[in-house]
Design an enzyme around this catalytic site. Sequence first.
Site, PDB file in Angstrom:
ATOM      1  N   ALA A   9       0.869  -1.173   0.000  1.00  0.00           N
ATOM      2  CA  ALA A   9       0.000   0.000   0.000  1.00  0.00           C
ATOM      3  C   ALA A   9       0.907   1.224   0.000  1.00  0.00           C
ATOM      4  O   ALA A   9       2.079   1.136   0.377  1.00  0.00           O
ATOM      5  CB  ALA A   9      -0.894  -0.010   1.239  1.00  0.00           C
ATOM      6  N   GLY A  60       0.779  -4.987   0.877  1.00  0.00           N
ATOM      7  CA  GLY A  60      -0.338  -5.040  -0.056  1.00  0.00           C
ATOM      8  C   GLY A  60       0.026  -5.665  -1.401  1.00  0.00           C
ATOM      9  O   GLY A  60      -0.848  -6.181  -2.095  1.00  0.00           O
ATOM     10  N   GLU A  98      -0.398  -9.230  -0.804  1.00  0.00           N
ATOM     11  CA  GLU A  98      -1.845  -9.457  -0.657  1.00  0.00           C
ATOM     12  C   GLU A  98      -2.565  -9.394  -2.007  1.00  0.00           C
ATOM     13  O   GLU A  98      -3.487 -10.168  -2.263  1.00  0.00           O
ATOM     14  CB  GLU A  98      -2.425  -8.434   0.328  1.00  0.00           C
ATOM     15  CG  GLU A  98      -1.929  -8.680   1.749  1.00  0.00           C
ATOM     16  CD  GLU A  98      -2.244  -7.536   2.686  1.00  0.00           C
ATOM     17  OE1 GLU A  98      -1.820  -6.389   2.404  1.00  0.00           O
ATOM     18  OE2 GLU A  98      -2.920  -7.776   3.707  1.00  0.00           O
ATOM     19  N   GLU A 112       4.457  -5.053   7.252  1.00  0.00           N
ATOM     20  CA  GLU A 112       3.677  -4.014   7.938  1.00  0.00           C
ATOM     21  C   GLU A 112       4.109  -3.824   9.384  1.00  0.00           C
ATOM     22  O   GLU A 112       4.037  -2.734   9.940  1.00  0.00           O
ATOM     23  CB  GLU A 112       2.176  -4.358   7.900  1.00  0.00           C
ATOM     24  CG  GLU A 112       1.538  -4.227   6.527  1.00  0.00           C
ATOM     25  CD  GLU A 112       1.630  -5.476   5.672  1.00  0.00           C
ATOM     26  OE1 GLU A 112       2.399  -6.413   6.006  1.00  0.00           O
ATOM     27  OE2 GLU A 112       0.927  -5.513   4.646  1.00  0.00           O
TER      28      GLU A 112
HETATM   29  N1  CAA Z   1       4.640   3.214  -0.393  1.00  0.00           N
HETATM   30  C1  CAA Z   1       5.051   4.395  -0.924  1.00  0.00           C
HETATM   31  N2  CAA Z   1       6.271   4.553  -1.508  1.00  0.00           N
HETATM   32  C2  CAA Z   1       7.089   3.472  -1.549  1.00  0.00           C
HETATM   33  C3  CAA Z   1       6.706   2.227  -1.024  1.00  0.00           C
HETATM   34  C4  CAA Z   1       5.416   2.113  -0.411  1.00  0.00           C
HETATM   35  N3  CAA Z   1       4.948   0.955   0.096  1.00  0.00           N
HETATM   36  N4  CAA Z   1       7.721   1.343  -1.208  1.00  0.00           N
HETATM   37  C5  CAA Z   1       8.693   2.038  -1.841  1.00  0.00           C
HETATM   38  N5  CAA Z   1       8.323   3.313  -2.059  1.00  0.00           N
HETATM   39  C6  CAA Z   1       9.081   4.396  -2.701  1.00  0.00           C
HETATM   40  C7  CAA Z   1      10.187   4.909  -1.803  1.00  0.00           C
HETATM   41  O1  CAA Z   1       9.674   5.858  -0.889  1.00  0.00           O
HETATM   42  C8  CAA Z   1      11.134   5.524  -2.809  1.00  0.00           C
HETATM   43  O2  CAA Z   1      10.611   6.787  -3.201  1.00  0.00           O
HETATM   44  P1  CAA Z   1      11.585   8.096  -3.249  1.00  0.00           P
HETATM   45  O3  CAA Z   1      12.580   7.743  -4.333  1.00  0.00           O
HETATM   46  O4  CAA Z   1      10.640   9.187  -3.607  1.00  0.00           O
HETATM   47  O5  CAA Z   1      12.183   8.191  -1.901  1.00  0.00           O
HETATM   48  C9  CAA Z   1      11.015   4.593  -4.012  1.00  0.00           C
HETATM   49  O6  CAA Z   1       9.765   3.886  -3.833  1.00  0.00           O
HETATM   50  C10 CAA Z   1      12.126   3.567  -4.081  1.00  0.00           C
HETATM   51  O7  CAA Z   1      12.187   2.871  -2.839  1.00  0.00           O
HETATM   52  P2  CAA Z   1      13.543   2.633  -2.017  1.00  0.00           P
HETATM   53  O8  CAA Z   1      14.487   3.759  -2.265  1.00  0.00           O
HETATM   54  O9  CAA Z   1      13.179   2.343  -0.612  1.00  0.00           O
HETATM   55  O10 CAA Z   1      14.083   1.319  -2.754  1.00  0.00           O
HETATM   56  P3  CAA Z   1      15.046   0.200  -2.134  1.00  0.00           P
HETATM   57  O11 CAA Z   1      15.434  -0.663  -3.280  1.00  0.00           O
HETATM   58  O12 CAA Z   1      16.114   0.846  -1.306  1.00  0.00           O
HETATM   59  O13 CAA Z   1      14.115  -0.641  -1.116  1.00  0.00           O
HETATM   60  C11 CAA Z   1      12.126  -1.828  -0.422  1.00  0.00           C
HETATM   61  C12 CAA Z   1      13.080  -1.413  -1.581  1.00  0.00           C
HETATM   62  C13 CAA Z   1      12.836  -2.796   0.529  1.00  0.00           C
HETATM   63  C14 CAA Z   1      10.930  -2.518  -1.069  1.00  0.00           C
HETATM   64  C15 CAA Z   1      11.679  -0.574   0.346  1.00  0.00           C
HETATM   65  O14 CAA Z   1      11.226   0.407  -0.587  1.00  0.00           O
HETATM   66  C16 CAA Z   1      10.586  -0.821   1.334  1.00  0.00           C
HETATM   67  O15 CAA Z   1      10.812  -1.353   2.398  1.00  0.00           O
HETATM   68  N6  CAA Z   1       9.314  -0.403   0.999  1.00  0.00           N
HETATM   69  C17 CAA Z   1       8.203  -0.500   1.879  1.00  0.00           C
HETATM   70  C18 CAA Z   1       7.670  -1.917   1.958  1.00  0.00           C
HETATM   71  C19 CAA Z   1       6.508  -1.991   2.939  1.00  0.00           C
HETATM   72  O16 CAA Z   1       6.632  -1.666   4.106  1.00  0.00           O
HETATM   73  N7  CAA Z   1       5.325  -2.399   2.454  1.00  0.00           N
HETATM   74  C20 CAA Z   1       4.150  -2.529   3.260  1.00  0.00           C
HETATM   75  C21 CAA Z   1       3.326  -1.297   3.101  1.00  0.00           C
HETATM   76  S1  CAA Z   1       1.952  -1.268   4.234  1.00  0.00           S
HETATM   77  C22 CAA Z   1       0.752  -2.175   3.507  1.00  0.00           C
HETATM   78  O17 CAA Z   1       0.931  -2.736   2.451  1.00  0.00           O
HETATM   79  C23 CAA Z   1      -0.571  -2.268   4.259  1.00  0.00           C
HETATM   80  C24 CAA Z   1      -1.487  -3.337   3.742  1.00  0.00           C
HETATM   81  O18 CAA Z   1      -1.412  -4.464   4.153  1.00  0.00           O
HETATM   82  C25 CAA Z   1      -2.511  -3.049   2.765  1.00  0.00           C
END
Ligand code: CAA
Length: 245
Positions: free
Chosen positions: A69, A112, A115, A135
């Site tokens: 998400a 998500g 999911e 999450e």
């Molecule tokens: N939401 C919004 N933006 C996101 C994102 C997310 N879930 N995941 C990545 N991005 C964005 C980053 O903010 C970044 O944007 P900027 O360049 O503007 O800063 C861009 O995508 C690239 O990401 P990274 O620089 O972090 O890339 P990386 O290769 O270093 O890392 C990653 C990759 C490990 C996937 C890392 O991005 C990460 O941990 N992302 C979040 C994953 C996460 O926590 N997902 C769960 C979300 S909550 C959810 O999904 C609730 C539900 O159940 C419905």
Amino acid sequence: APAYENIKIDVVGAKKNVGLIQLHRPKALNALCKPLFVELGKAVNDFDADNNIAAIIITGNEKAFAAGADIKEMQNNTYSHNTKEGFLREWEDISNCGKPIIAAVNGFALGGGCELAMLCDIIYAGEKAKFGQPEINIGTIPGAGGTQRLPRYVGKSKAMEIVLTGNFIDAHEAEKMGLVSRVFPVDKLLEETIKLAERIGTHSPLIVKLAKQSVNQAYETSLRAGLQFEKSVFYGTFATVSVSI
Ligand code: CAA
């Protein structure tokens, strides 16, 4: 075709009967913001209603299927906002689709993203895919089916481990635990997924739909009720013209 900003759609396969949806927010690793999901829901509904389409594929790019998400979009949400708006309610469009949906997962399928893949009927993965429910790292829990669907795919102990640690699992582990059905080299994933969709497309669309509904009962009801559902659908197929040896 409708103009989309967060997804790309195409019709593929030798018979042009496979609907392909590519999540396309590469700069945000295909984070599933609301506008993306509204478009995804519309694309799925349109393919579902199109008699020329036999099956639907949802994919991302090599780096990410979807990283979850959209954290930036949701970080200031409140309990009352979520409840009033029905946050993530658009996701139900995917599970209401009557046609088979196959997820072709390269790269990250997190939160998500994982999911969404589990909302599909079949998951194929590229060798570098990474699945997880991280999450817990950001102070919440999976909110689009992860705590319910993941245990049905992989059992309680593995699901608990994934949800409680936030650790990622790779494509081969995911295949071993039954989350994905096959793993392919990254550059072969999409063509193999299209082949699968085309194979499904050789069968009667009516029977495919009934078979999907019946398998889904196994996830949604008791064994007894599911068996009754199956029998009645099975008997019903004898009233169609397509029962043949
Ligand atoms: N939401 C919004 N933006 C996101 C994102 C997310 N879930 N995941 C990545 N991005 C964005 C980053 O903010 C970044 O944007 P900027 O360049 O503007 O800063 C861009 O995508 C690239 O990401 P990274 O620089 O972090 O890339 P990386 O290769 O270093 O890392 C990653 C990759 C490990 C996937 C890392 O991005 C990460 O941990 N992302 C979040 C994953 C996460 O926590 N997902 C769960 C979300 S909550 C959810 O999904 C609730 C539900 O159940 C419905």
